[in-house]
Design a protein around this motif. Structure first.
Motif, PDB file in Angstrom:
ATOM      1  N   UNK A   1      48.187  38.415  38.997  1.00  0.00           N
ATOM      2  CA  UNK A   1      46.872  39.031  38.797  1.00  0.00           C
ATOM      3  C   UNK A   1      45.787  38.218  39.517  1.00  0.00           C
TER       4      UNK A   1
ATOM      5  N   UNK B   1      34.124  30.886  42.371  1.00  0.00           N
ATOM      6  CA  UNK B   1      35.193  31.848  42.108  1.00  0.00           C
ATOM      7  C   UNK B   1      36.532  31.320  42.598  1.00  0.00           C
TER       8      UNK B   1
ATOM      9  N   UNK C   1      28.843  38.567  35.889  1.00  0.00           N
ATOM     10  CA  UNK C   1      29.751  39.596  35.392  1.00  0.00           C
ATOM     11  C   UNK C   1      29.801  39.734  33.871  1.00  0.00           C
TER      12      UNK C   1
ATOM     13  N   UNK D   1      44.143  38.904  27.681  1.00  0.00           N
ATOM     14  CA  UNK D   1      43.431  37.831  28.383  1.00  0.00           C
ATOM     15  C   UNK D   1      43.822  37.733  29.867  1.00  0.00           C
ATOM     16  N   UNK D   2      45.053  38.118  30.190  1.00  0.00           N
ATOM     17  CA  UNK D   2      45.401  38.095  31.620  1.00  0.00           C
ATOM     18  C   UNK D   2      44.582  39.124  32.398  1.00  0.00           C
ATOM     19  N   UNK D   3      44.368  40.272  31.796  1.00  0.00           N
ATOM     20  CA  UNK D   3      43.551  41.278  32.480  1.00  0.00           C
ATOM     21  C   UNK D   3      42.089  40.857  32.536  1.00  0.00           C
TER      22      UNK D   3
ATOM     23  N   UNK E   1      41.108  37.778  32.863  1.00  0.00           N
ATOM     24  CA  UNK E   1      41.068  36.840  33.986  1.00  0.00           C
ATOM     25  C   UNK E   1      41.039  37.599  35.318  1.00  0.00           C
ATOM     26  N   UNK E   2      41.868  38.609  35.404  1.00  0.00           N
ATOM     27  CA  UNK E   2      41.883  39.434  36.611  1.00  0.00           C
ATOM     28  C   UNK E   2      40.506  40.065  36.837  1.00  0.00           C
TER      29      UNK E   2
ATOM     30  N   UNK F   1      38.040  37.628  38.300  1.00  0.00           N
ATOM     31  CA  UNK F   1      38.134  37.284  39.709  1.00  0.00           C
ATOM     32  C   UNK F   1      37.787  38.443  40.633  1.00  0.00           C
ATOM     33  N   UNK F   2      38.268  39.631  40.318  1.00  0.00           N
ATOM     34  CA  UNK F   2      37.986  40.736  41.229  1.00  0.00           C
ATOM     35  C   UNK F   2      36.541  41.201  41.105  1.00  0.00           C
TER      36      UNK F   2
ATOM     37  N   UNK G   1      34.129  39.436  40.100  1.00  0.00           N
ATOM     38  CA  UNK G   1      33.318  38.357  40.670  1.00  0.00           C
ATOM     39  C   UNK G   1      33.310  38.412  42.190  1.00  0.00           C
TER      40      UNK G   1
END
Lengths: 340, 340, 340, 340, 340
Positions: free
Chosen positions: B76, B240, C33, C276-278, C280-281, C284-285, C287
């Motif tokens: 991810x 980032x 974000x 939580x993994x999503x 985090x994804x 980043x995206x 951001x």
């Protein structure tokens, strides 16, 4: 000097291009990696033989699990991305360096056009202006180019080659500074231009400045070359890419072994003994790395590196011809054939 | 100052390059990441030991599912893409900054060629023109380069170093403005050029303008440097990328644990205790990030950062030599050895 | 104005950099974000609760298949490639715009050096030449920069701020054209230079042209800025990237739900409630997208946008100081400390 | 003309930006692809209906295997890489073209400043110099820009629009050559500058050359534009990218069908009838292709293409105002409000 | 010469563009790869037939395992990354070369404007200045462009074409040097400019220098062209990319065979005989490679290569027209229609 393949590409039939491009040896990918490949293959076969003949079944089982462990994690090393982006950066550097090697032509042509007189002194002034520029260029190249350094190990060898004269070397050595004296030749050239103006050989400020500007452009290009040498890309970056590729293929020595026992979880589809797919992979990634290393330092002595010795000779010869032999030696002005 | 590895690459045999590139310590990838790596490993082993010895089978089961959950979603985080593109952008920035650090040579050579006179005042004018440029350069560097700031914590230290003179500092402090006064030294230099022209030491408008243009080019390069410092890349972008890499390896602490119970769905192929594949991954991604951070701010005190103190000293020394010692000090004009 | 993190990076110990870079709020990724993230999480939990408590087993089965359908196809959206290449393009644009904001220094220094005279008119001419350039710059900024527009909603406010004088505004309004009159200030400046030459305050064509060339360079840079505003990147491109990221996370609301029934084909390894993994994804995206949008229009009022009001004030102050207060105000010419 | 979204981005609250960016129609991604999307959907449903209702179970089995065969191989087409790199190349081209469209301002300002005289002939000379440049620009645009060609289908229409005068058209037609005569207008402009110098309206060589250099820069920019049109990127490249995207979605028509029979190996998780994930994919890739095509030829009549007609009118109006109405029309020189 | 598709894109309806872009033959992707594709297909079918009909079941089993072995490892070859980054580098090269082919216009216009006189000698001087530049350009092109070399196999053919005159060829041959004499024509041109100045046909240093600068710019561009030919990209890089693509499809001949026996582990979903997905893959990757090769050497005789013969003719014709026929041939100065 680099093998020029443009002509081949432009003129051959398709099949021939294919063969020529692939079976070229000089400055080819084959020449670049055959050494590493042989070493790698020998190590691979050594491990292979141990696994096949020297290990007990229990040890084989452990080895196979280890192989599986590694092979499933090979993609942890982002070689594609690293090589792709790194080669882009170093190729831009390469192009910039190449574009600033320094062709003397503009200085020579302007000196020829703007410094007048057929007498000995005038000829000498013109010859010296361009020679002093080549002299400084040679000094820069001596410090960064392996081949030029070998050709001119001392300043005396430059005197022997005629790039410098003994009394100039004397003067050069008189200037004491702990920094490189690349600027000195240009200083001489500029003051020579000045003197030519004072003696009326250059008429007016504009021609003088035109020559000075060309000398400046030439010098600025060379400055870029040596500052690129002064501050290289941070060592970490090439080191990282270098390590990534070598580490990857070190892991391949284990991870790409043929698994021959059918009871293993990762038995290879077929036992070929020769890991030819990994060899192909080795060829491309190691070759790509070689491209990167080749572009990173074009001032070595590889087949593809810049031929700075040729450039020095060419600059000297061409500039002498332009400022002296062909000075004001125009063809007669006649009507051309399109004259109506 | 950066370790220059070009010579190694150009001259060593293959095996040696490999060893030299890999086992270098100064400004190497090893030095850059060893701290983080040790911390990471300690945290990894801590978790590992808890999992192996402290948890009940039920807790182990929960932990194993958690490991599987994370490990399946590691991708991810788009580290490859972020690092690749980010490094490209910051390396372009780095190259631009590097190309505009400011070499005094062009100003010095033109001042030497165009400002005439061997008397004391003429020599002083020439020396001051170039010194004022170095003075302004030093002021810019003081505000952006850590090492120069340390060397010249106050303007008085610049006076002590001879870059400025006491009465000049006085004049400098007289100019009251809440903005940086980098322009003041250049103003002095230009008015000094003017004065030289008025006193007949520069003959004509063209030479004066030629010197002024070089001063302008030098100043414009420095302006670029400090505006790059004034407006950095939006903080978000490095933040980032920085976060992505650190977050990834934080997750690895869990997701890359060896799963030892055979009844788990994701039992690791083999229990090695040491997660060496993840350590390799850590090396490359964390190292890549270090490259990015290194390129992002080359005005610090890392091994690879620009050596601006060296540049100031070099500029001062070289320019003094060019405008004073070597002023109009030409080798005698003789026939070169190619004369026919 | 942008938070300058260079100093932090250059001087702090490693641990501190990590903390500073991560826990910064102003112009940080967190600030950018957090709003979207909260909305997204609320929507996620809403769907989650419906799935867990409101649906019948049959409906749950349908929902689970739907989740599986979406999750298996998330990679249809090429966010990585789009963001990577898009950010590269917009960051090049950003750098170009930034490099052409317009520093008045070159104009001011040349005006100071080449327009002579200490009388009131001479001082006025010098002051007006640079002021007219700042005036035109302000007019350009008013049309493209949100903060400058807010500060100078009308031309009268520019008069109040002293950038323009009442009789100049009158003259400005006299020129009737339906196109922007950015050129008018430069026309005044050039004719003022002309007049200075006619009155003998500028001696010769070369100095006059040198000033004119600097005015031209300044103007050409500003022209680039407003033409970048006139013809933006085709709307489609940012729209596409914007849509891709938002569409992706909209799908994540479904596709990343925890599947809790063991009889489903895609039961999640472990039910954590919090994706939580999503998250985090998302960080980043989303951001990365914010970075792109930030770079796309640096003339807004975000923390990172160009501070054009500061630039106008600085240009006005610095140029006045250079052309008037420091006009021909040289330090006494003395021997420097390196004099031998 | 392109819709300018900068202001929206700069000033709106977050939610509004989202809505504005997404639900814009003009020059939007929606407008660009809705046609293709409708056709694609109709074809998809046609095949879907055949598969569901017209085929026998045996035929369905064959079709399902075919679907599986294709779907497993969709990634053979490297759309991501092709589009990413191709868009980077064409966007660089686009930026270069855009930066050389030709703003007349520099020529106009220098003509205004350097060609003296208020009499009718002087005014005429100034007006004609700039008009001849716009004339040549219009001729270039006529040959490459669709909208300008439509506005000026013949040279007579240019006469009617006042860009050319009848006797100039006559002269223009007198020059017989089979190559484009873009240079002729510039030749007139330069000779007009010459004549102005001969008549004493331009004083000295420097001002004359300054105007000539601006005319040259303007012409060189236009030359770049038409040589970009003369030698486009090799057709193969856009053709390849174009084909890749269309071929991909043609294959999707089969490969992305919902497989409804449970006995198939690749039964879809859930039968939704509408392939909305593929539609989303279609949106992004086809949209990205449209961006590429849009950037590839900005001289068409799309919403985002360069508005060359506007530019011609603007250049004519602004240059006339600068060289005539505002010629030497300075505001009175007064003390500014910062005068101490 | 390249087929110009811009007009098609700009003006056609969507459907037509699609058809035109796809079914174009000249300089199309189809033309570029059909040969290779046919050979590849024949080899594929040959292997296919052997597998299906000539092998015993045991041999078939071995073959099937081999197919599976290869097919699972096809991604070892990083074609995407190599092609993407390589094409970016060569397209930058291509654009640079293209931008420096050398348009004579600036020289011609300045010669026309600055060299006065309607007498025969003046006309001859102007004509010769530009002709000598075209002469040198032709000499450069002869050495790097296949088509120009074919047109002018010897210098005598250049005399026959009127680019050179017999007495000039004589003079040219008199200059003995083992390096290319591209500079000689420019030397003549510059000395001719000098002579024109001496005879009063050019008034002053500034016009003379303006012409000389244009000649220099033209020459510097050509120098870039031939140095790009002198030092090509290191052979390794194109060789590597070339090999990667060919190697990949060689492996595809085995790895992409349809596996027809149901007892195999990798039975293909459906037996279509024609590997159309691999053919599509072949089309895109081989096509991409052709784009790279096409851009790598644009001086061949492909449909897309630079039409240097056209450029020589155009330069000769246009420059003659500008310096002679249209010399000082201004339209009468009249009031334009916007005169108020």
């Amino acid at each position: 000097m680099a093998y020029n393949y443009h002509f081949d590409i432009a003129t051959s039939s398709r099949g021939k291009i294919l063969l020529k491009l692939i079976f070229k040896w000089k400055s080819s990918i084959w020449k670049a990696i055959y050494g590493e490949l042989i070493v790698w293959c020998m190590m691979y076969f050594f491990i292979s033989i141990i696994y096949r003949f020297a290990l007990s079944p229990d040890q084989q089982d452990g080895f196979e699990r280890f192989v599986q462990f590694i092979n499933a994690r090979m993609k942890y090393i982002p070689m594609d991305f690293m090589l792709g982006f790194f080669v882009t950066i170093v190729s831009n550097r390469w192009i910039t360096q190449f574009g600033n090697l320094g062709m003397i032509d503009n200085i020579a042509l302007f000196t020829s056009a703007y410094v007048n007189g057929r007498d000995e002194k005038a000829r000498n002034i013109r010859r010296n202006i361009v020679r002093y520029c080549v002299l400084s260029q040679t000094m820069v190249f001596r410090d960064i180019h392996f081949g030029v350094r070998k050709r001119f190990p001392t300043l005396e060898t430059m005197v022997a080659a005629g790039i410098m004269m003994p009394h100039e070397l004397h003067k050069f050595n008189d200037v004491k500074t702990r920094y490189a004296k690349y600027w000195l030749g240009f200083n001489w050239a500029l003051h020579l231009v000045n003197q030519a103006k004072k003696e009326g050989r250059i008429e007016g400020d504009i021609p003088r400045d035109a020559i000075a500007q060309e000398i400046k452009n030439f010098r600025t290009g060379l400055q870029l070359i040596w500052t690129y040498d002064w501050v290289p890309l941070p060592l970490m970056y090439p080191q990282l890419v270098f390590l990534a590729v070598h580490c990857y293929f070190l892991l391949c020595l284990i991870g790409r072994q043929f698994i021959i026992r059918p009871e293993a979880a990762n038995t290879t589809e077929i036992d070929l003994w020769i890991p030819f797919m990994s060899i192909i992979e080795f060829l491309f990634y190691m070759g790509w790395l070689k491209v990167a290393m080749d572009l990173l330092n074009p001032f070595g002595e590889d087949d593809d590196d810049f031929d700075c010795n040729f450039l020095i000779d060419r600059n000297l010869t061409v500039s002498m011809a332009a400022v002296d032999d062909s000075y004001d030696d125009l063809p007669e002005i006649k009507k051309d054939i399109f004259w109506d």
